[in-house]
Structures are given as C-alpha cells and as structure tokens.
Design a protein around this motif. Sequence first.
Motif, mmCIF file in Angstrom:
data_model
loop_
_atom_site.group_PDB
_atom_site.id
_atom_site.type_symbol
_atom_site.label_atom_id
_atom_site.label_comp_id
_atom_site.label_asym_id
_atom_site.label_seq_id
_atom_site.Cartn_x
_atom_site.Cartn_y
_atom_site.Cartn_z
ATOM 1 N N UNK A 102 -16.318 46.844 -29.730
ATOM 2 C CA UNK A 102 -16.858 45.577 -30.223
ATOM 3 C C UNK A 102 -18.325 45.663 -30.670
ATOM 4 N N UNK A 103 -19.221 46.334 -29.899
ATOM 5 C CA UNK A 103 -20.620 46.359 -30.358
ATOM 6 C C UNK A 103 -20.758 46.966 -31.759
ATOM 7 N N UNK A 104 -20.092 48.081 -31.998
ATOM 8 C CA UNK A 104 -20.171 48.700 -33.324
ATOM 9 C C UNK A 104 -19.449 47.881 -34.378
ATOM 10 N N UNK A 105 -18.301 47.357 -34.010
ATOM 11 C CA UNK A 105 -17.500 46.568 -34.955
ATOM 12 C C UNK A 105 -18.251 45.313 -35.369
ATOM 13 N N UNK A 106 -18.828 44.626 -34.406
ATOM 14 C CA UNK A 106 -19.546 43.393 -34.731
ATOM 15 C C UNK A 106 -20.709 43.654 -35.687
ATOM 16 N N UNK A 107 -21.321 44.844 -35.545
ATOM 17 C CA UNK A 107 -22.426 45.168 -36.439
ATOM 18 C C UNK A 107 -21.953 45.471 -37.853
ATOM 19 N N UNK A 108 -20.791 46.083 -37.982
ATOM 20 C CA UNK A 108 -20.354 46.504 -39.316
ATOM 21 C C UNK A 108 -19.513 45.459 -40.031
ATOM 22 N N UNK A 109 -18.950 44.526 -39.298
ATOM 23 C CA UNK A 109 -18.075 43.532 -39.932
ATOM 24 C C UNK A 109 -18.908 42.500 -40.681
ATOM 25 N N UNK A 110 -18.597 42.266 -41.961
ATOM 26 C CA UNK A 110 -19.361 41.261 -42.709
ATOM 27 C C UNK A 110 -19.179 39.875 -42.071
ATOM 28 N N UNK A 111 -20.256 39.123 -42.009
ATOM 29 C CA UNK A 111 -20.229 37.852 -41.289
ATOM 30 C C UNK A 111 -19.229 36.854 -41.888
ATOM 31 N N UNK A 112 -19.194 36.671 -43.216
ATOM 32 C CA UNK A 112 -18.177 35.744 -43.742
ATOM 33 C C UNK A 112 -16.753 36.161 -43.339
ATOM 34 N N UNK A 113 -16.484 37.459 -43.350
ATOM 35 C CA UNK A 113 -15.143 37.879 -42.930
ATOM 36 C C UNK A 113 -14.897 37.533 -41.465
ATOM 37 N N UNK A 114 -15.921 37.662 -40.640
ATOM 38 C CA UNK A 114 -15.774 37.286 -39.228
ATOM 39 C C UNK A 114 -15.389 35.809 -39.104
ATOM 40 N N UNK A 115 -16.038 34.966 -39.929
ATOM 41 C CA UNK A 115 -15.701 33.533 -39.905
ATOM 42 C C UNK A 115 -14.256 33.306 -40.343
ATOM 43 N N UNK A 116 -13.847 34.031 -41.379
ATOM 44 C CA UNK A 116 -12.472 33.873 -41.872
ATOM 45 C C UNK A 116 -11.462 34.324 -40.829
ATOM 46 N N UNK A 117 -11.779 35.438 -40.166
ATOM 47 C CA UNK A 117 -10.852 35.970 -39.166
ATOM 48 C C UNK A 117 -10.742 35.019 -37.974
ATOM 49 N N UNK A 118 -11.887 34.479 -37.563
ATOM 50 C CA UNK A 118 -11.858 33.531 -36.453
ATOM 51 C C UNK A 118 -11.042 32.285 -36.832
ATOM 52 N N UNK A 119 -11.226 31.835 -38.053
ATOM 53 C CA UNK A 119 -10.473 30.658 -38.508
ATOM 54 C C UNK A 119 -8.976 30.960 -38.543
ATOM 55 N N UNK A 120 -8.632 32.164 -39.006
ATOM 56 C CA UNK A 120 -7.217 32.553 -39.037
ATOM 57 C C UNK A 120 -6.660 32.604 -37.621
ATOM 58 N N UNK A 121 -7.438 33.159 -36.713
ATOM 59 C CA UNK A 121 -7.028 33.240 -35.305
ATOM 60 C C UNK A 121 -6.781 31.838 -34.735
ATOM 61 N N UNK A 122 -7.683 30.923 -35.016
ATOM 62 C CA UNK A 122 -7.517 29.569 -34.474
ATOM 63 C C UNK A 122 -6.295 28.868 -35.071
#
Lengths: 537, 537
Positions: free
Chosen positions: B497-517
């Motif tokens: 997670x520490x490395x992944x969170x750094x490399x994952x683009x922030x908008x994609x993180x928002x999209x993934x979280x929204x998909x998860x929800x």
Amino acid sequence: MPDSSDRSTSSPAQRSWWGWGNADKALPDAECTALAALVPGAADTPLPVPAISALALPKVRVEPPPALAPLMSAAPLDRASHTYGKAFRDVMRALHGDLAAAPDQVARPRTEQEVIDVLDWAAGADAAVVPYGAGSSVVGGVEYRAGLHGAVVSLDLSSLDRVLEIDRVSRSARIQAGALGPALEAQLRPHGLTLRHFPQSFEFSTLGGWLATRAGGHYATLYTHIDDLVESLRVVTPVGVNESLRLPGSGAGPSPDRLFLGSEGTLGVITEAWMRLQDRPRHKASATVLFDDVHAAMDAVRAVAQSGLHPANCRLLDPGEAALAGVAHNGESVLVLGVESAHAPVDGRLAELVTLARDHGGSAAATEPGTGDAAADTWRSAFLTMPYLRDALARMSVISETFETSCTWDRTRELYEAVRERLADVVKEVTGTAGTVNCRFTHVYPDGAAPYFTVIAPGRRGDEVAMWDEIKAASMQILHDHGATVTHHHAVGRDHRPGYDRQRPEPFALALRAAKEALDPAGILNPGVLLDPATTG
Amino acid sequence: MPDSSDRSTSSPAQRSWWGWGNADKALPDAECTALAALVPGAADTPLPVPAISALALPKVRVEPPPALAPLMSAAPLDRASHTYGKAFRDVMRALHGDLAAAPDQVARPRTEQEVIDVLDWAAGADAAVVPYGAGSSVVGGVEYRAGLHGAVVSLDLSSLDRVLEIDRVSRSARIQAGALGPALEAQLRPHGLTLRHFPQSFEFSTLGGWLATRAGGHYATLYTHIDDLVESLRVVTPVGVNESLRLPGSGAGPSPDRLFLGSEGTLGVITEAWMRLQDRPRHKASATVLFDDVHAAMDAVRAVAQSGLHPANCRLLDPGEAALAGVAHNGESVLVLGVESAHAPVDGRLAELVTLARDHGGSAAATEPGTGDAAADTWRSAFLTMPYLRDALARMSVISETFETSCTWDRTRELYEAVRERLADVVKEVTGTAGTVNCRFTHVYPDGAAPYFTVIAPGRRGDEVAMWDEIKAASMQILHDHGATVTHHHAVGRDHRPGYDRQRPEPFALALRAAKEALDPAGILNPGVLLDPATTG
C-alpha cells in the motif's frame, strides 16, 4: 501498409466541413452521378453541398470570458464542422443542412493549462464539453444530444500536436493527444521509429481520439488496438490531472490507463501519452490467396490466427467485398496475407502462412516475396478512397455505411450467415431493393474474428437517416443475438448505446457511473456517451 | 517449462498450514541447520513449528446461520492456515505462533449460489469477507487487518475447481476460479490444450487468484500476465453478478474485465472465467549465454526484447543470482533463452536469439537445439524448490525474501545499481551483515524490464519481521525514486500500500473508491486492500 506514414498532413482549412477528409478530394457532381449509376434505385442528381452562409445554425448561447476568448470561436464554419462526426448519418444530415446540434463555441486550447481552464469555466457556466480530436467518429461520439446543458463547447485538441520527447533506448515517445497520424509519424521518422498504428482514418484522426475510443489499427493480429501500445496516459479530469507511471508492464491494482482507454471523453480529456514505438519495418512480403468457398476461407483464417505466426495483414474479403474492391470477380473470397519485420527477412514466414491457407483449400495467386502484390495494392488504395466514395454516394441519397464487431470462432460462421440473411431482409424491407451486404475480416485472434460489414442500398431523399437507423437497429439486434460486441474498434458514442447497454454487465455500469460522478461531478464531459447524462436536479 | 503442467495436484490435507506448499516437502531440522550454515550470522537451531493445538487463536466471534453451516468451519487448522499468505513475514509470524489475525470462519462454497449466500449473510452480520484461492499471496492480500468489522470470514474458493466447458474451435475454456494450476491443466490436457500460465506458485495458486492479482506467468515476453488470456469474467459482487461477453477483442467502452483484473477481491469474487488456451507446444529449444559484464547482458536482453522474436524464456540472472542458482561461479551473468511452438521447429529462432546475445558480448554455452540444456534445467528445478528453502531459512531466522518491479529501459541500469547499493546499505544497517542482494529479470518488454530482487540476510530471532519491514520500506522508496512500479506481478495487497498509494494517480484513486462503494456498499470485501477500509459510520 507502406504508404500510410508517408501521406502528408492536411491543414484544417483544407478539411471538408460536411464530409470526409479534405474538401478537394470530394468527388465532383458528375462522378457522383456516375458512381450512383452502379446502385439500382439511386437518385439521379446529387444533393448540393449547402453553403456555410446559408446554414441555419442555432443561436449562440454562451460567450467565453475574456481570458479564454483568444481560443474560442463561434464562427459558422467552426461550429458547422464540429457538429457531427463522419458517419453516414452525420454526412447526410449535414448535406440536408440539419445542424441543430451545432456547438455554441469551438475551443482550441494550445496548452494543457488551457484545457484545464476551459473545463473550469465550463463547469461554472453550465456548458457541456465535447472533446474533439479530428472528428472522425462514426458513432455520434462528438455530437451533443443531451439537451440538458445551457450551452455546448467543442474542445478541439488539434493544436496539441507535438511529439514532446523521444526515449530511443526504451523505444517510446511522449506525444500530445491532438497529433494527427501523419504529423506524429513525421516527427518519429527521423529517429527510425514508428507508432505503427494505421487506422483507416489515419490522416484525419488523432492520438487522443484513438486512445479515448480504443481504436483499431491496420494490423490484423497481435497489437490490434491502440490499448497495447500505451505506456502511460496523462488525462485532465475536472478533479485533477491523472498521470500514470511509465511502465512496460505492471500488476499494481486494476490498470489506471484501462479505465481511461475507451472512456470516450466522459471521464477526462487525454492530453498526452507515452506510447510504445517500433523500429520501422525493413522487410515486407505479402500474398493473396483465393477461395471458392467462404467458409473454407474462414477456416484458413482461423488456422492462420492460431498459428502464432502473427501476420501484419490477414484480411479476408468475402465474395461481394472482393468484387466491390475489384480483386476478384468470379465469386471467390480473397485472403490478403502480409508479413513485416524490422529485423529479419519474412519470406519464410509468408511461405508458412500461404501453406496453411492452401491446406484449407486456398489457391495462391502468383506472388513475388519481398514486394506487395497487385491485388493487395488494389485493395489498399480502394480502402483509403472508400470514405470519399461513401460521401459521393451520400450525395446521391445512397445509404452506404459499415459496422464492425467481433465474436469467438464458434459463432463466427453463424453470425456471418445471420447478417447476410436477416440483415439483407431488413435492407429489402426498408429500401425496397436487395441492396448489398458484404463482409471482410479486418482483425483476427486465436479465439475469434472481427467481421466488418458494408451495407449499400438506395435511400429515399430526405429519409436516408431514418432508413439507415432502422437497418442499424436491426444489425445491433443480430449482433446481440449472436453474443457479438456492438463494436470492435469504432467505439460506442451515442449511436451504439442500445447495443452497448445490452452487452455491458450491470455491476460494471454502476461502477462506471460512480467513477464518472467522482471525476466529473458537474456532469459536463461528453454527456450521453457511454452513460445517460445526469439529469440536472 | 516442460514439467510444470505434469505436477500432480496436492490435496488440501497435505498442505502446510504455516509455510509453502505441501507439509512433507518442508526441510527437516538438520537440513535447515545445514542450509543456514551458508548464511553468516544465522541462528544455530531451527524454530520449532508450533503444534496446531498449542496455537492461541482469538475467540470465534460469529457463527454461521444453519443454511450455511455445512460450508463453514472454525476448526483451528482451517483458521490457522487461512490467516496469512506465504510471504516471509507471514511464515515468520506463523512460526512464532502469532495468529491474532485469524479469521473467525472459513467458508468453502461449492457453488456460485453459495458464494452469493455467504456475501449476503456477511453484509448483514458485519463480517468482512476475504476471498481466498490457495493463499499464496506474498503481499498480505488474504490477511484481514482493518479491525473495523465484527468478524472475518475467509472465503475459500478451492471447491470450485472444474473446467466446465471447452470450445475447441475458439481454443478457449470456461473454468471455475478455484481450480489450482495442475488441476486445470489436467482437465485441458486430454484436449491437447493448455492455458500455458505457469507462475512459480503454479501448484498452490488458483485461476481466480491469478485473475484477481494480475499474476505473471513463466513466459518472459508477449503474454506475460494472465490479463491477456482472459476472454470473459464472471464476478459475484454484492450488488449482482457481473458477466462480460466472451470476446476475442473489443473496443466497447472501458474494458469491464480490466476493472476486475487486479481488483484483489475488493470489488467482487471472481467465480469463473472463459480463458484463451493454446495448443500444447511440440517444439522447444533453449540455450544459455554467459556475460562477463552484467550491463552488457542487460543490453543483450533489451535487443532480444525489441527483436520481435518473442522468446518464451528470456531470463537474466545477475552474477549473485547465477551463483546462488548454481549455474555460474566466476562472476558471470547468465541469460537463459527458450523458444517454443506448437506448430513449427524453433531452432532457427533460437539461433537468431543467440546471435543477438553474442553480438552484445555474450558467449553461448554449448547447446543442443531441440532440448533444454543443463544450466537451464538446474535453474528451473532450483526455481521450484526455492520457496521450501525460504521456509527452511525462516526457521533459522534468516531473512529471505524477494520483491519485483518493472521500469522502462532508460531507468533499468540505474535502478539495478541503486537497489544493489542503497538497499545493500540498508541491509547492513538493519542486520549488521552484508547479506545478499541479487537480481534476475523475469519478464522483458520492448520498452522495459521486470527486475526481480532477492534479499538474504541473518535476522535476530523474534525481530525478523520488523527487520524485513524496514528493508521492505527502503526498497519501496528506491523503486518510487526511480519511477518503477511497486509490483510487476505480485499484486498490492496490504504490504504494498505505501508504494501503491504513491504511484497511483489521485483521480484514479477517487474513481476506484467510487466503484468500490457502488459494488460493495457495505464495505465487506477484503477491506484494506488497494484502498483504506471505509470507516463504519
């Protein structure tokens, strides 16, 4: 595809506002009439091309703020040329002067920051933003229809057209999204490199458009879609810039790039990409094989696709298509095989492919390894001229359109027959004539094929679009009935929504909508594409 | 990889609860001690393996409803064996009897409906559900750590292990997600087909696990990840079953499958997939090339990767790795090249590859085309035994772990040197000894490589995990500093997670979280993997 990368770039000023490509390539009236004489039941005279000054464009509803004014235009030619893509139904409506869907403004950002500025302003101005590369969509991808926004801005990215950086060691380049095919290839050529992505629209489509629509290239196997050539993407979304790491391969969570590939401007605006390049091929050979039986030809193609020999070209023309292209006239199917390599001679590989085809009942036309052969050349030039002929037929009110799909091999034969039979019936019902329904395979895979169908039939002047829409609806139903996709490489846009909605798994639709709401909370990005536009509350 | 598909399936009863693979393959105490003698500073005696009856498992907090009771178990062996994956830190904690993270129940559904039933029940019971294939995760992918749920259920899919359907024409098969590698290959073999996906974990990992983690196979080029072999997926999500069309290729919107590939059990439970198969290879040849200079070897590998010759094997062992594997002892780097085909002899292709390697300064060991060669065989068998040796070292408190990455070629040399130097310093700081930091390239691409590092160093008994975690944190930082991915094919899980969170683009993180929800509104699916667990409100 020896010529593709050598074609020169045209300037926007030379572009046709109503039809394909460059205005000066459109067929003159007399040739339109002569061409239509080949289609029983066609009109006698061509529809005139409306003068821009005579177009009834809707009133402009929004003016840009002073800071953005230099990049925006509401000139009638800009608005008219950005109203539609280049589908038959688009060209037809333009010819009839129906431009009710024209955008209010055309924005041409010159920097990524200007893209951001336009999005920021649009969100506050209740303006929908339709990302626009070179407008070659054939699925209503650039045509606003939602009717829910206060205004519509066409975001034309063609000024972002440079190759910014080349990494020779990794054979990749950072390229702006608005670069047309010839422009980007011209910038790569001095380095001995090529993107080697040659869709039929190559001259009149952009890298960003290819990425947003998961475009298919010219090559028949292996790297069929632009997807496989992507190292990383840079995407402006309303909530921030999304930039993925440049990676040759990764397994870190769902691929961020794959969410934006095929997002068709609904999640963000692609501004740049690091693309994988290839050395320019030095060895090429091609051969043509004829088949008396189209099903034997399909079996041969399947054997080729499953052989691991990866031909660059493996294009099967059914009897009607072969006759139309002028490469066979006695009811044969024609298989064009091509092999390319930057490294080693390919004659041996071509010989293996021809042997495979012969084993399945094909007879090889004489061919000189190391060169293309005549039938392949004939077909190639017909391929590139096709859209101009389509426009000429449109002016004669002849319905002339294509649709493509893919399915697994177990369904390919049945699908082919179903389209040939059921769709021919529909064409007859709608147009009162037999018309023409032909097929070629443009891309092949070990597990299936991508059939590409052409429909030609006379339309009634003024009803051409409605008639095509009826045929199109039937074609989508036939594809659905055979488990085939509504599109292999022409994207979904708005025209394919009925088929797409049927084939898209419902949980994925929920996830995509949620992603859209997270990235585009104001719902301004290409509303109506892929998803229903959010209703304003 | 001639032997991979012939290994027989082991029954769960034979499986080690604390370490890799089958319990009877674990090294006896004397061999553990002998092995550790090779590592200066290692402990003198092996840690005993705790008896199941002696384990302090946490109290079971939830009981299944009667309808689900037949598939659920809270037996100590089941709970203990489903607590962790098989990373060094997992094995170490098991050996120390630290099983505080044990699930309350292990569910073994026998049908997809039972998967649905477990999810439905869990959502109402405030139980987190951790999908579990065969538990070979090395990134904390199957270990619940969120501390937010009332209970935890490990959802073991291993009873869904059948090949349900084979489509010989399209060369594809519908396979249940719980099938282990040998089980699915055994069911395909009578048809002359193979999935040809051979990760190191092949015997002890499942199709569903491969798909959920975007696993890498044995083959070095072209189809490196399982992603490329997927025709369609069937995924049970809490809001419904997601089934994509079987398609050889498509461009209809963002790929639904690509959202679930790599989703690591956070968006749904993969229950079946249609997978692309291949004919079993009949022609194989391999060769070994030695290099005095590791950088010359890297250049050779790059030339091979960019040649379009698509070797099945292109595995570069740096001097330390080659020595460890027993295939070179004088500081050489070793490149193992292999070519395979179901259709045509491959000796010519191998010769071209060897020539390329020679052109870059390699010297080919004598090799007989048509067979494997001795060094390759030696390396292969070491490769498969490796995890058992790792467990033996763990019992001797020796830190023994790997991490893998990928980056573009322009960064590969620097990355290699940075890991060798900076990480060696960290190892020295943490362990007080030089330790060993070796590297091999497991997969190569035209635009980059996937280096795979091995770290071996003595640990202090009781502190082994903390020491490794410090080294791991440093390795993630080095990867990040060089634009390399935190994982090429071992997934993200919780450890990355520490490395992944750094490399994952922030908008994609928002999209993934929204998909998860959208797909998992109760937030019960593998909480903490890829995304922070939703806090209960």
